[in-house]
Design a protein around this motif. Structure first.
Motif, PDB file in Angstrom:
ATOM      1  N   ALA A 251       0.834  -1.205   0.000  1.00  0.00           N
ATOM      2  CA  ALA A 251       0.000   0.000   0.000  1.00  0.00           C
ATOM      3  C   ALA A 251       0.869   1.255   0.000  1.00  0.00           C
ATOM      4  O   ALA A 251       0.538   2.253  -0.654  1.00  0.00           O
ATOM      5  N   ALA A 252       1.989   1.204   0.721  1.00  0.00           N
ATOM      6  CA  ALA A 252       2.892   2.354   0.762  1.00  0.00           C
ATOM      7  C   ALA A 252       3.507   2.628  -0.605  1.00  0.00           C
ATOM      8  O   ALA A 252       3.607   3.788  -1.034  1.00  0.00           O
ATOM      9  N   LEU A 253       3.904   1.574  -1.314  1.00  0.00           N
ATOM     10  CA  LEU A 253       4.477   1.762  -2.646  1.00  0.00           C
ATOM     11  C   LEU A 253       3.430   2.302  -3.618  1.00  0.00           C
ATOM     12  O   LEU A 253       3.730   3.157  -4.456  1.00  0.00           O
ATOM     13  N   SER A 254       2.206   1.792  -3.517  1.00  0.00           N
ATOM     14  CA  SER A 254       1.136   2.319  -4.368  1.00  0.00           C
ATOM     15  C   SER A 254       0.841   3.776  -4.022  1.00  0.00           C
ATOM     16  O   SER A 254       0.582   4.594  -4.907  1.00  0.00           O
ATOM     17  N   LEU A 258       4.269   4.030  -7.133  1.00  0.00           N
ATOM     18  CA  LEU A 258       5.129   3.010  -7.722  1.00  0.00           C
ATOM     19  C   LEU A 258       4.373   1.718  -8.009  1.00  0.00           C
ATOM     20  O   LEU A 258       4.977   0.724  -8.378  1.00  0.00           O
ATOM     21  N   GLY A 259       3.055   1.724  -7.836  1.00  0.00           N
ATOM     22  CA  GLY A 259       2.257   0.520  -8.019  1.00  0.00           C
ATOM     23  C   GLY A 259       1.665   0.424  -9.410  1.00  0.00           C
ATOM     24  O   GLY A 259       2.305   0.765 -10.411  1.00  0.00           O
ATOM     25  N   ASN A 260       0.419  -0.010  -9.470  1.00  0.00           N
ATOM     26  CA  ASN A 260      -0.262  -0.198 -10.748  1.00  0.00           C
ATOM     27  C   ASN A 260      -0.357   1.129 -11.504  1.00  0.00           C
ATOM     28  O   ASN A 260      -0.889   2.108 -10.987  1.00  0.00           O
ATOM     29  N   MET A 271      -6.140   4.372  -3.763  1.00  0.00           N
ATOM     30  CA  MET A 271      -7.292   5.145  -3.292  1.00  0.00           C
ATOM     31  C   MET A 271      -6.873   6.127  -2.202  1.00  0.00           C
ATOM     32  O   MET A 271      -7.336   7.274  -2.168  1.00  0.00           O
ATOM     33  N   LEU A 272      -5.994   5.699  -1.317  1.00  0.00           N
ATOM     34  CA  LEU A 272      -5.507   6.582  -0.247  1.00  0.00           C
ATOM     35  C   LEU A 272      -4.709   7.743  -0.822  1.00  0.00           C
ATOM     36  O   LEU A 272      -4.844   8.890  -0.375  1.00  0.00           O
ATOM     37  N   ALA A 273      -3.893   7.467  -1.828  1.00  0.00           N
ATOM     38  CA  ALA A 273      -3.100   8.532  -2.446  1.00  0.00           C
ATOM     39  C   ALA A 273      -3.992   9.538  -3.159  1.00  0.00           C
ATOM     40  O   ALA A 273      -3.762  10.751  -3.095  1.00  0.00           O
ATOM     41  N   GLN A 274      -5.019   9.055  -3.847  1.00  0.00           N
ATOM     42  CA  GLN A 274      -5.923   9.944  -4.572  1.00  0.00           C
ATOM     43  C   GLN A 274      -6.748  10.803  -3.623  1.00  0.00           C
ATOM     44  O   GLN A 274      -7.140  11.927  -3.969  1.00  0.00           O
ATOM     45  N   ALA A 275      -7.036  10.289  -2.435  1.00  0.00           N
ATOM     46  CA  ALA A 275      -7.880  11.021  -1.482  1.00  0.00           C
ATOM     47  C   ALA A 275      -7.112  12.048  -0.660  1.00  0.00           C
ATOM     48  O   ALA A 275      -7.730  12.908  -0.018  1.00  0.00           O
ATOM     49  N   MET A 285     -13.094   9.842   2.101  1.00  0.00           N
ATOM     50  CA  MET A 285     -12.406   9.211   0.981  1.00  0.00           C
ATOM     51  C   MET A 285     -11.106   8.555   1.416  1.00  0.00           C
ATOM     52  O   MET A 285     -10.707   7.513   0.875  1.00  0.00           O
ATOM     53  N   ALA A 286     -10.425   9.138   2.399  1.00  0.00           N
ATOM     54  CA  ALA A 286      -9.166   8.583   2.886  1.00  0.00           C
ATOM     55  C   ALA A 286      -9.381   7.602   4.030  1.00  0.00           C
ATOM     56  O   ALA A 286      -8.625   6.642   4.191  1.00  0.00           O
TER      57      ALA A 286
END
Length: 317
Positions: A251-254, A258-260, A271-275, A285-286
């Motif tokens: 989850a941290a890499l995403s 650096l993920g998908n 989702m966490l990064a986008q929120a 959202m987060a």
């Protein structure tokens, strides 16, 4: 690093212990203690729920997780978001996509990354640790030199912070889901390697091994048929804890991008990064993916720690 290696070596040494007061094996007694442990039962319940959701999530999701059905109801420039409501139990994201559907579908990818990366770390780490342990216990001077080379390499990997090592590998390999699996798997390798090596060294001095060698059984047969199978217990215990770590690190890499590369595909870290940039206006959202990551990792950790404590009588006092 000393604290980390001490814990690994302590878990490895547990395979040499035997319960003598009741006549039962160490594993039978450990299973009995697990059944009466509330922490273990909670961990199993969380794990089971997560696995079930990951398996059936795409079929029970109420909406298409990538479809922007309610895009005209969300205005990010004006700070207007749609929170939880009857039609969307967890609200909408910044593109008008159903949060609940994305959480349900994203659980599968989170589980997939965690399992594959843990299996990768297990296989490679067990190979290195098995060769090192067998070489040191049965290989003579040449085996000692091989063990020294392998363990110094493993110690260097253990000395690096795991997340920093994973980020470095992912940055070099490029953005992809495969990269995340490999990066997180490599981080797990030294833990499994050192753990299996220590466990094999403990088993190498057991009475049944000394008896087999005294009877003239070949060293390869002693290692593969006796020492190695009886040394895998602590490694299996560690794999449960490694799954929790893998989920968090994936989850941290995403989260770091650096993920998908397909951001439309639901994954809890993405989702966490986008929120993050909308946290002030739409904290839900987060909160949803963050709670998913935390609770899932907690479930695996509770079970893993319970198994470790059940194996170690000193930790139960």
């Amino acid at each position: 690093m000393s604290t980390k290696t001490d814990k690994i070596d302590r878990l490895a040494a547990l395979t040499a212990q035997r319960e003598t007061t009741t006549g039962g094996s160490l594993w039978v007694e450990a299973f009995r203690r697990l059944r009466s442990s509330k922490m273990a039962l909670i961990g199993v319940a969380i794990m089971a729920l997560f696995v079930v959701i990951a398996l059936i999530g795409p079929w029970i999701a109420p909406h298409n997780p990538t479809s922007q059905l309610w895009r005209d109801e969300v205005f990010t420039n004006r700070g207007e978001f749609v929170g939880p409501r009857g039609e969307n139990w967890l609200g909408l994201d910044h593109l008008g996509r159903d949060q609940l559907s994305r959480m349900l579908v994203g659980a599968r990818q989170t589980l997939l990354v965690g399992v594959i990366s843990t299996v990768l770390g297990f296989v490679v780490g067990a190979l290195i640790g098995g060769v090192s342990g067998a070489a040191l216990a049965f290989g003579g001077r040449a085996g000692q030199r091989l063990d020294t080379v392998l363990m110094r390499f493993i110690d260097m990997m253990l000395a690096m912070p795991s997340l920093l090592l994973a980020v470095s590998i992912a940055a070099v390999m490029g953005q992809s889901l495969t990269t995340v699996m490999i990066a997180v798997g490599v981080v797990q390798v030294p833990i499994f390697a050192r753990l299996l090596r220590g466990s094999m060294l403990s088993q190498a001095n057991a009475d049944y091994v000394l008896a087999a060698r005294a009877l003239g059984v070949r060293r390869r047969r002693v290692v593969m048929g006796h020492v190695l199978p009886n040394s895998l217990g602590p490694v299996i215990v560690q794999s449960t804890l490694a799954l929790a770590t893998a989920i968090i690190e994936a989850a941290a890499l995403s989260y770091l991008g650096l993920g998908n590369p397909d951001a439309a595909q639901p994954e809890w870290g993405v989702m966490l990064a986008q929120a993050e940039r909308f946290f002030d206006e739409a904290p839900f959202m987060a909160i949803c993916p963050a709670l998913g990551i935390i609770v899932t990792a907690l479930g695996f950790t509770l079970l893993g720690e319970s198994m470790r404590e059940a194996l170690d009588p000193k930790l139960r006092s």
